[in-house]
Design a protein around this motif. Structure first.
Motif, PDB file in Angstrom:
ATOM      1  N   HIS A  36       0.857  -1.172   0.000  1.00  0.00           N
ATOM      2  CA  HIS A  36       0.000   0.000   0.000  1.00  0.00           C
ATOM      3  C   HIS A  36       0.900   1.230   0.000  1.00  0.00           C
ATOM      4  O   HIS A  36       1.761   1.367   0.860  1.00  0.00           O
ATOM      5  CB  HIS A  36      -0.892  -0.013   1.241  1.00  0.00           C
ATOM      6  CG  HIS A  36      -1.800   1.170   1.334  1.00  0.00           C
ATOM      7  ND1 HIS A  36      -2.294   1.606   2.542  1.00  0.00           N
ATOM      8  CD2 HIS A  36      -2.316   1.998   0.397  1.00  0.00           C
ATOM      9  CE1 HIS A  36      -3.066   2.656   2.329  1.00  0.00           C
ATOM     10  NE2 HIS A  36      -3.087   2.917   1.046  1.00  0.00           N
ATOM     11  N   LEU A  37       0.690   2.114  -0.960  1.00  0.00           N
ATOM     12  CA  LEU A  37       1.443   3.361  -1.022  1.00  0.00           C
ATOM     13  C   LEU A  37       0.592   4.475  -0.440  1.00  0.00           C
ATOM     14  O   LEU A  37      -0.566   4.637  -0.810  1.00  0.00           O
ATOM     15  CB  LEU A  37       1.812   3.702  -2.467  1.00  0.00           C
ATOM     16  CG  LEU A  37       2.640   2.659  -3.218  1.00  0.00           C
ATOM     17  CD1 LEU A  37       2.762   3.032  -4.676  1.00  0.00           C
ATOM     18  CD2 LEU A  37       4.000   2.510  -2.587  1.00  0.00           C
ATOM     19  N   ASP A  38       1.182   5.259   0.486  1.00  0.00           N
ATOM     20  CA  ASP A  38       0.423   6.394   1.008  1.00  0.00           C
ATOM     21  C   ASP A  38       0.440   7.513  -0.032  1.00  0.00           C
ATOM     22  O   ASP A  38       1.043   7.388  -1.103  1.00  0.00           O
ATOM     23  CB  ASP A  38       0.950   6.847   2.375  1.00  0.00           C
ATOM     24  CG  ASP A  38       2.367   7.395   2.344  1.00  0.00           C
ATOM     25  OD1 ASP A  38       2.866   7.739   1.260  1.00  0.00           O
ATOM     26  OD2 ASP A  38       2.973   7.492   3.426  1.00  0.00           O
ATOM     27  N   VAL A  45       4.224  -2.680   3.349  1.00  0.00           N
ATOM     28  CA  VAL A  45       3.745  -4.036   3.087  1.00  0.00           C
ATOM     29  C   VAL A  45       2.686  -4.358   4.130  1.00  0.00           C
ATOM     30  O   VAL A  45       2.961  -4.372   5.326  1.00  0.00           O
ATOM     31  CB  VAL A  45       4.891  -5.072   3.135  1.00  0.00           C
ATOM     32  CG1 VAL A  45       4.347  -6.484   2.966  1.00  0.00           C
ATOM     33  CG2 VAL A  45       5.935  -4.756   2.077  1.00  0.00           C
ATOM     34  N   GLU A  46       1.457  -4.588   3.677  1.00  0.00           N
ATOM     35  CA  GLU A  46       0.354  -4.856   4.597  1.00  0.00           C
ATOM     36  C   GLU A  46       0.027  -6.342   4.698  1.00  0.00           C
ATOM     37  O   GLU A  46      -0.513  -6.781   5.694  1.00  0.00           O
ATOM     38  CB  GLU A  46      -0.881  -4.058   4.193  1.00  0.00           C
ATOM     39  CG  GLU A  46      -0.672  -2.568   4.387  1.00  0.00           C
ATOM     40  CD  GLU A  46      -1.947  -1.759   4.221  1.00  0.00           C
ATOM     41  OE1 GLU A  46      -2.994  -2.334   3.866  1.00  0.00           O
ATOM     42  OE2 GLU A  46      -1.887  -0.540   4.460  1.00  0.00           O
ATOM     43  N   GLU A  47       0.333  -7.097   3.662  1.00  0.00           N
ATOM     44  CA  GLU A  47       0.128  -8.556   3.685  1.00  0.00           C
ATOM     45  C   GLU A  47       1.309  -9.203   2.980  1.00  0.00           C
ATOM     46  O   GLU A  47       1.822  -8.666   2.005  1.00  0.00           O
ATOM     47  CB  GLU A  47      -1.156  -8.951   2.958  1.00  0.00           C
ATOM     48  CG  GLU A  47      -2.425  -8.483   3.615  1.00  0.00           C
ATOM     49  CD  GLU A  47      -3.667  -8.830   2.790  1.00  0.00           C
ATOM     50  OE1 GLU A  47      -3.568  -9.647   1.852  1.00  0.00           O
ATOM     51  OE2 GLU A  47      -4.718  -8.251   3.085  1.00  0.00           O
ATOM     52  N   ARG A  48       1.713 -10.357   3.487  1.00  0.00           N
ATOM     53  CA  ARG A  48       2.827 -11.094   2.875  1.00  0.00           C
ATOM     54  C   ARG A  48       2.535 -12.581   2.942  1.00  0.00           C
ATOM     55  O   ARG A  48       2.261 -13.113   4.014  1.00  0.00           O
ATOM     56  CB  ARG A  48       4.122 -10.789   3.612  1.00  0.00           C
ATOM     57  CG  ARG A  48       5.346 -11.371   2.955  1.00  0.00           C
ATOM     58  CD  ARG A  48       6.593 -10.794   3.618  1.00  0.00           C
ATOM     59  NE  ARG A  48       7.752 -11.022   2.805  1.00  0.00           N
ATOM     60  CZ  ARG A  48       8.701 -11.918   3.080  1.00  0.00           C
ATOM     61  NH1 ARG A  48       8.618 -12.640   4.171  1.00  0.00           N
ATOM     62  NH2 ARG A  48       9.724 -12.075   2.279  1.00  0.00           N
TER      63      ARG A  48
END
Length: 84
Positions: A36-38, A45-48
């Protein structure tokens, strides 16, 4: 040559100096990440999800030995030699 990873009953030990606690581990990992880029463009990285992973080398942090790492039983694992 891949190095076996420790399990619930084993751990790494350097056969050269006896180190049981400090190692540099080089891994090859293949993963899918949700990034997710602000609004400023900073990625997070929000999920891996790890698809595959292999330990390539383990280096002793005390004596720098690379090819001298072995798996030994952990204390209290019930697998120590001479214990019933």
């Amino acid at each position: 040559m891949p190095v076996p990873e420790p399990t619930a009953t084993t751990r790494w030990r350097c056969t050269l100096c006896g180190n049981l606690t400090r190692f540099d581990v080089t891994r090859s990992t293949r993963a899918v990440e949700y990034v997710h880029l602000d609004l400023a463009g900073e990625p997070k990285v929000e999920e891996r999800e790890v698809l595959s992973e292999a330990v390539e080398s383990v280096r002793c942090r005390w004596c720098n030995a690379v090819d001298r790492i072995e798996l030994v039983d952990r204390p209290g694992s019930g697998q120590e030699p001479g214990r019933a």
